[in-house]
Scaffold this motif. Structure first.
Motif, mmCIF file in Angstrom:
data_model
loop_
_atom_site.group_PDB
_atom_site.id
_atom_site.type_symbol
_atom_site.label_atom_id
_atom_site.label_comp_id
_atom_site.label_asym_id
_atom_site.label_seq_id
_atom_site.Cartn_x
_atom_site.Cartn_y
_atom_site.Cartn_z
ATOM 1 N N LEU A 48 0.832 -1.202 0.000
ATOM 2 C CA LEU A 48 0.000 0.000 0.000
ATOM 3 C C LEU A 48 0.868 1.254 0.000
ATOM 4 C CD1 LEU A 48 -2.729 1.351 0.096
ATOM 5 C CD2 LEU A 48 -2.787 0.973 2.581
ATOM 6 N N ILE B 185 0.765 4.550 -2.504
ATOM 7 C CA ILE B 185 0.561 5.875 -1.920
ATOM 8 C C ILE B 185 1.750 6.774 -2.221
ATOM 9 C CG2 ILE B 185 0.323 7.146 0.242
ATOM 10 C CD1 ILE B 185 -1.256 4.794 1.352
ATOM 11 N N ILE C 83 -7.671 7.732 0.076
ATOM 12 C CA ILE C 83 -7.405 6.309 0.294
ATOM 13 C C ILE C 83 -8.663 5.676 0.878
ATOM 14 C CG2 ILE C 83 -5.905 4.632 1.447
ATOM 15 C CD1 ILE C 83 -3.922 7.062 1.831
ATOM 16 N N VAL D 189 -8.379 -2.101 -1.773
ATOM 17 C CA VAL D 189 -8.015 -0.758 -1.362
ATOM 18 C C VAL D 189 -7.854 0.096 -2.610
ATOM 19 C CG1 VAL D 189 -5.560 -1.321 -1.326
ATOM 20 C CG2 VAL D 189 -6.392 0.629 -0.013
ATOM 21 N N VAL E 189 -6.459 3.983 -4.089
ATOM 22 C CA VAL E 189 -5.691 5.205 -3.883
ATOM 23 C C VAL E 189 -5.917 6.102 -5.098
ATOM 24 C CG1 VAL E 189 -3.418 6.213 -3.505
ATOM 25 C CG2 VAL E 189 -3.948 3.954 -2.547
ATOM 26 N N ARG F 138 -7.014 0.700 -7.836
ATOM 27 C CA ARG F 138 -7.713 -0.157 -6.876
ATOM 28 C C ARG F 138 -7.220 -1.593 -7.098
ATOM 29 N NH1 ARG F 138 -14.322 -0.938 -5.997
ATOM 30 N NH2 ARG F 138 -14.151 -2.472 -4.303
ATOM 31 N N ILE G 174 -8.584 9.443 4.493
ATOM 32 C CA ILE G 174 -8.677 7.993 4.682
ATOM 33 C C ILE G 174 -10.123 7.649 4.990
ATOM 34 C CG2 ILE G 174 -7.873 5.996 5.978
ATOM 35 C CD1 ILE G 174 -5.435 7.559 6.795
#
Length: 701
Positions: free
Chosen positions: A41, A45, A62, A70, A72, A191, A228
């Motif tokens: 991750l 990021i 995020i 997940v 970003v 993603r 987030i």
């Protein structure tokens, strides 16, 4: 006969492209548990952060989805979607499928970046069961999907799923255009679903770690907005079904970061040290034909440091290279610490007479005590030791950081401005006090713990020591006042119980400097008797007693004295508390004498609170038993005779002790600072907010 296995060229394996990543994931992300999952991750990021660091994009979103994926998203320039000439593939496919490919191998696109090895996005892609990347550029929205590193198209309707039917790309590099975008709007959205074939079943995205990293990044890139959003609680039957969302944005930069890390009483303001230096480096540079040619290039290293000293002795230093944390330091930290030591040694030596420093030499640890600092450097293509980037290896950074810090810190220490000069004087006094404390602790450690009959004891005369040398079984009682000392001497077991009286309320060391603490008779005597030294040099192995028991009166003043003593232990002898070797005695409040009929001796009952007293009186009344009036109410330990004190408070067979624990260190520091620190306003607000809950009848006045 042992059979010899054949070994020839046909036994050699050659792993192409992302196959090596899937075969040995630990080489690239460290592990396949939650730590490796978080590393993946960070790689995604950091790509978005590098865009913001280069001046493109001001926001990163995020999202942790309930299905385990997940996302970003940033509003940077967007990954190039045009064809890369050497490979014939689109820029998106090159970034996500080719190791050591990207825009950070030269300074043309990124002057300083955190992702430098060109494996981040490709590694994440290789270790994902599905990855979707959406790029907004040139008024269009482009999309490309990957299954375990292979580009193609998923055939799912509505909600994306890794298990959906997948068709690999057959030829060329096909990036679908899935929509239109407003003019000037750019950005990248990634993603992905981590591959369950690679990562352990218990691997999870850690929200607290993500929150800490996001806050840290927002401090390092002023103005960057990081959001987030955690939607995993929606699918959790034990949760409240509401997503968790936090936004981080700080315009003050690393100065605000220092304020966040340190909540104690400041000795200095936050000092900022800026500067830069250049150095020459010989590196391979790709020519037009793709061949590497060695060339000398001129590099610029920017240095930005924020630091502040507090009254305590804990050191909090965070170092970063292009906003990437280097927890194990490197050449930039070496330069910072060397310069810090050199400048302060020179300043202390120049003012030795005024500071009463003598001929002793200031060491690095004396200077670092109470320091909170953020050390950041920015440079193109820094050399890190390994993919995890925990140590900076660029040699030139040491000299540049050392010069910038040395020049600017010297200027601050020589400042004639009244407020700055006052802060510098206080800081120098603190450093010299730390030096003296270290020397005192070293001297105490070199001498024997127990003095023999042929030696003279340097311990305080008021200490009533014990005879035993068995550290585990010995106990030091800190008693309030000489009257309690006299009774305690008769009540103790002199074999293993020592007594040290203190007079009234000792110095509040949360407000005081180290020098003031060492000059306070009660505090210095207590540190000397415990025997382990003080502050960062405290040696638990040298402590002279297995237990330290605070035995104060059961009233408001006794509670205040106990709090002051605990503050001293927390601030300067914390290992004693952390090891569970500090206790608070629990003396009784009342003595009930129950009258027994005939010649049978009366029964004595001790109670420790008003509620317990009324409960016992009610029970005795129900049993129709008589008590001798009046009920004795102990205002202090001195009101007990030796037999009563031994039975209730000192005898291990009958006494009650409360062990002092530190379960959450940072929380404990905040509470100590709130209740005992220099700032009155927060304490006043705390008292006012709890005033309505106070029962005046419970005040012992």
């Amino acid at each position: 006969m042992v059979k010899q296995a054949e070994y020839s060229a046909r036994n050699l394996s050659v792993l192409e492209g992302l196959e090596a990543v899937r075969k040995r994931p630990g080489m690239y992300v460290g592990s396949t548990d939650s730590r490796g999952l978080m590393h993946c991750l960070w790689e995604i990021i950091d790509n978005s952060v590098d865009e913001a660091l280069a001046g493109y994009g001001q926001s990163i979103d995020i999202t942790l989805f309930a299905d385990g994926s997940v996302e970003v998203a940033d509003n940077g320039r967007g990954i190039p979607v045009d064809i890369e000439p050497r490979t014939g593939l689109s820029g998106v496919e090159v970034v996500f499928t080719k190791l050591h490919a990207g825009g950070k191998f030269s300074s043309e696109s990124y002057a300083a970046a955190g992702g430098l090895h060109g494996v981040g996005a490709a590694v994440v892609n290789a270790l994902s069961s599905r990855l979707d990347v959406q790029v907004t550029r040139g008024g269009k929205v482009h999309q490309l999907s990957f299954q375990r590193g292979k580009p193609g198209q998923f055939h799912d309707k509505g909600k994306p799923q890794p298990e959906a039917a997948f068709t690999p790309l057959k030829s060329g590099s096909e990036v679908d255009v899935v929509g239109k975008a407003k003019r000037g709007l750019t950005g990248t959205k990634v993603r992905y679903w981590a591959d369950s074939q690679i990562f352990t079943p218990d691997a999870r995205f850690l929200y607290e770690e993500l929150e800490q990293r996001a806050r840290q990044t927002a401090f390092l890139v002023p103005g960057l907005r990081i959001t987030i959003r955690d939607e995993r609680n929606i699918a959790d039957p034990t949760g409240d079904g509401q997503p968790r969302e936090e936004v981080f944005q700080y315009d003050g930069g690393i100065a605000e970061f220092v304020d966040h890390l340190s909540q104690l009483n400041p000795v200095t303001d936050v000092w900022r040290l800026h500067g830069e230096g250049t150095f020459s480096e010989r590196i391979p540079v790709l020519d037009s034909s793709g061949q590497a040619q060695m060339q000398d290039v001129e590099r610029t290293c920017e240095v930005d440091v924020a630091l502040r000293w507090d009254v305590g002795y804990d050191t909090k230093i965070r170092s970063f290279v292009n906003i990437i944390a280097t927890p194990k330091g490197g050449s930039h930290m070496t330069g910072f610490e060397q310069s810090l030591t050199r400048v302060f040694r020179k300043t202390v030596e120049a003012n030795a007479r005024r500071l009463k420093a003598g001929n002793d030499r200031v060491e690095k640890d004396d200077i670092l005590a109470g320091l909170t600092a953020i050390v950041t450097v920015r440079l193109s293509e820094p050399q890190f030791e390994g993919q995890t980037k925990e140590v900076l290896g660029t040699p030139a950074a040491r000299q540049i950081v050392s010069k910038v810090v040395g020049d600017q810190l010297t200027e601050i220490l020589a400042s004639r401005k009244r407020d700055v000069k006052q802060q510098v004087d206080t800081l120098l006094e603190k450093i010299v006090a730390e030096m003296k404390s270290r020397i005192m602790a070293r001297t105490a450690k070199e001498t024997q713990r127990r003095k023999t009959a042929l030696e003279t004891s340097a311990l305080p005369a008021k200490l009533a020591d014990c005879r035993s040398t068995d550290i585990e079984n010995t106990e030091l009682f800190i008693v309030e006042g000489d009257s309690a000392l006299g009774t305690a001497k008769l009540a103790r077991s002199s074999d293993y119980q020592a007594l040290l009286p203190i007079r009234g309320k000792i110095l509040n060391v949360q407000k005081a400097s180290v020098g003031e603490m060492l000059n306070n008779a009660e505090a210095s005597a207590l540190i000397q008797v415990v025997g382990g030294g003080s502050g960062r040099s405290f040696d638990l192995e040298s402590a002279r007693y297995g237990k330290v028991i605070l035995m104060t009166d059961a009233d408001v003043d006794g509670a205040h004295i106990r709090t002051l003593l605990l503050t001293l232990f927390f601030r300067y002898m914390r290992p004693m508390v952390e090891e569970g070797r500090v206790y608070a005695a629990v003396p009784p409040l009342h003595r009930i004498e129950v009258i027994n009929p005939g010649s049978k001796p009366n029964e004595v009952i001790y109670t420790y609170s008003e509620q317990e007293l009324h409960t016992r009186l009610g029970q005795l009344e129900a049993e129709d038993r008589k008590i001798k009036e009046p009920i004795q109410r102990y205002k202090g330990l001195g009101e007990m005779d030796a037999e009563q004190l031994a039975e209730t408070t000192m005898d291990p067979r009958h006494r009650t002790l409360r062990r002092v624990n530190i379960e959450e260190l940072e929380k404990a520091e905040e509470i100590f600072e709130l209740l005992m620190g220099r700032h009155v306003a927060p304490r006043r607000d705390f008292i006012i907010s709890g005033a309505e809950e106070l029962d005046r009848q419970e005040i012992d006045a």
